[in-house]
Design a protein around this motif. Structure first.
Motif, mmCIF file in Angstrom:
data_model
loop_
_atom_site.group_PDB
_atom_site.id
_atom_site.type_symbol
_atom_site.label_atom_id
_atom_site.label_comp_id
_atom_site.label_asym_id
_atom_site.label_seq_id
_atom_site.Cartn_x
_atom_site.Cartn_y
_atom_site.Cartn_z
ATOM 1 N N GLU A 9 48.212 43.563 36.756
ATOM 2 C CA GLU A 9 48.926 43.545 38.154
ATOM 3 C C GLU A 9 50.064 44.913 37.819
ATOM 4 O O GLU A 9 50.771 44.716 36.706
ATOM 5 C CB GLU A 9 49.736 42.375 38.354
ATOM 6 C CG GLU A 9 50.734 42.558 39.659
ATOM 7 C CD GLU A 9 51.457 41.365 40.081
ATOM 8 O OE1 GLU A 9 51.594 41.165 41.286
ATOM 9 O OE2 GLU A 9 51.953 40.668 39.255
ATOM 10 N N TRP A 10 49.871 45.871 38.646
ATOM 11 C CA TRP A 10 50.765 46.783 38.578
ATOM 12 C C TRP A 10 52.073 46.767 39.256
ATOM 13 O O TRP A 10 52.291 46.007 40.222
ATOM 14 C CB TRP A 10 50.241 48.107 39.498
ATOM 15 C CG TRP A 10 51.080 49.346 39.578
ATOM 16 C CD1 TRP A 10 51.221 50.384 38.267
ATOM 17 C CD2 TRP A 10 51.668 49.950 40.532
ATOM 18 N NE1 TRP A 10 52.047 51.363 38.836
ATOM 19 C CE2 TRP A 10 52.466 51.160 40.114
ATOM 20 C CE3 TRP A 10 51.813 49.321 41.968
ATOM 21 C CZ2 TRP A 10 53.160 51.768 41.068
ATOM 22 C CZ3 TRP A 10 52.683 50.168 43.062
ATOM 23 C CH2 TRP A 10 53.097 51.287 42.339
ATOM 24 N N ASN A 48 55.227 48.081 43.581
ATOM 25 C CA ASN A 48 54.054 46.967 44.221
ATOM 26 C C ASN A 48 55.088 46.114 45.318
ATOM 27 O O ASN A 48 56.110 45.799 45.012
ATOM 28 C CB ASN A 48 53.907 45.932 43.143
ATOM 29 C CG ASN A 48 52.621 45.017 43.599
ATOM 30 O OD1 ASN A 48 52.836 44.728 44.774
ATOM 31 N ND2 ASN A 48 51.991 44.810 42.684
ATOM 32 N N ASP A 72 47.339 45.452 51.232
ATOM 33 C CA ASP A 72 46.925 45.479 49.807
ATOM 34 C C ASP A 72 45.340 45.805 49.892
ATOM 35 O O ASP A 72 44.515 45.152 50.732
ATOM 36 C CB ASP A 72 47.299 44.293 49.068
ATOM 37 C CG ASP A 72 48.475 44.533 48.450
ATOM 38 O OD1 ASP A 72 48.969 43.686 47.677
ATOM 39 O OD2 ASP A 72 49.449 45.239 49.140
ATOM 40 N N VAL A 78 41.965 44.635 48.335
ATOM 41 C CA VAL A 78 41.556 43.933 47.372
ATOM 42 C C VAL A 78 40.208 44.608 46.768
ATOM 43 O O VAL A 78 39.340 44.960 47.382
ATOM 44 C CB VAL A 78 41.236 42.791 47.951
ATOM 45 C CG1 VAL A 78 40.911 41.622 47.040
ATOM 46 C CG2 VAL A 78 42.753 42.050 48.904
ATOM 47 N N SER A 126 35.604 47.441 47.225
ATOM 48 C CA SER A 126 37.147 47.434 47.762
ATOM 49 C C SER A 126 36.964 47.052 49.091
ATOM 50 O O SER A 126 36.070 47.122 49.823
ATOM 51 C CB SER A 126 37.812 48.664 47.931
ATOM 52 O OG SER A 126 36.976 49.748 48.487
ATOM 53 N N SER A 179 48.788 52.453 47.138
ATOM 54 C CA SER A 179 49.315 51.783 45.695
ATOM 55 C C SER A 179 48.136 51.564 44.615
ATOM 56 O O SER A 179 47.475 52.452 44.457
ATOM 57 C CB SER A 179 49.817 50.282 46.381
ATOM 58 O OG SER A 179 50.589 49.601 45.418
ATOM 59 N N THR A 191 46.123 48.641 42.635
ATOM 60 C CA THR A 191 45.311 47.385 42.316
ATOM 61 C C THR A 191 44.275 47.260 41.554
ATOM 62 O O THR A 191 43.447 48.212 41.452
ATOM 63 C CB THR A 191 45.002 46.702 43.829
ATOM 64 O OG1 THR A 191 44.300 47.334 44.577
ATOM 65 C CG2 THR A 191 46.180 46.390 44.687
#
Lengths: 121, 111
Positions: free
Chosen positions: A48-49, A62, B1, B3, B25, B99, B101
């Motif tokens: 987990e970032w 995050n 987010d 995934v 993704s 971001s 993940t």
């Protein structure tokens, strides 16, 4: 070559603040266009970032942890740090620091060896 | 987010045989700058992760050429042409387009 080493308390009480430091050796933390990240891994689970800091001091976090995370850099000590507040048992994990390289620091090399932080009373 | 979903979660392979890991993704990984920020990492037992592949198919420095990456958009694959004993570990895909993940990991083990 650049090496990273995490350090900090291995045991933190619930509701307290977890504080870790990553020391960079073999190169200056402020040279080059690098991003410096924290990533964690609960035992037996995935990665987990947590967030990152650029050498200018700008940060990205995050979204799921943003309200509790602060990442800072101390260029005079060639270190960057992580603070995670209001910890619970769910924050127990191995915490890694890593350098983000490439376009916008979007891949990681190298990684530190990791440090285990346990949240328990 | 975004995934990231990897398959299989576990892959028993015979030494010298090929192995393949898929990563999908939940949305396209094509960035507005035209790049696709999909990388692959290897985590050997008791070790930190190590970068293998970046931007879908670029092998990182020192990575053996038996490792290769491919794919586009939302579907990506890591292939090992001939598995060696040192390849045992967990493999993660990672996206950094929006971001950052990771996939849940695929454990590669020797039969």
């Amino acid at each position: 070559q650049v090496q990273l080493q995490e350090s900090g308390p291995g045991l933190v009480k619930p509701s307290q603040t977890l504080s870790l430091t990553c020391t960079v050796s073999g190169g200056s933390i402020s040279s080059g266009s690098y991003y410096w990240s924290w990533i964690r891994q609960p035992a037996g689970k995935g990665l987990e970032w947590i967030g990152r800091i650029y050498t200018s001091g700008s940060t990205n976090y995050n979204p799921s942890l943003k309200s509790r995370v602060t990442i800072s850099v101390d260029t005079s000590k060639n270190q960057f740090s992580l603070k995670l507040s209001s910890v619970t048992a769910a924050d127990t994990a191995v915490y890694y620091c890593a350098r983000g390289i490439g376009y916008g620091g979007r891949w990681f090399d190298p990684w530190g060896q990791g440090t285990l932080v346990t949240v328990s009373s | 987010d975004i995934v990231m979903t990897q398959t299989p979660l576990s892959s028993p392979v015979t030494l010298g045989q090929p192995a393949s890991i898929s990563c999908r993704s939940s949305q396209s990984l094509v960035h507005s700058d035209g790049n696709t920020y999909l990388s692959w990492l290897q985590q050997r037992p008791g070790q930190p992760p190590r970068l293998l592949i970046y931007k879908i198919s670029n092998r990182f420095s020192g990575v053996p050429d038996r490792f290769s990456g491919s794919g586009a958009g939302t579907d990506f694959t890591l292939k090992i042409s001939r598995v060696e004993a040192e390849d045992v570990g967990v493999y993660y895909c990672m996206q950094a387009t929006q971001s950052i993940t990771f996939g849940q990991g695929t454990r590669l083990e020797i039969k």
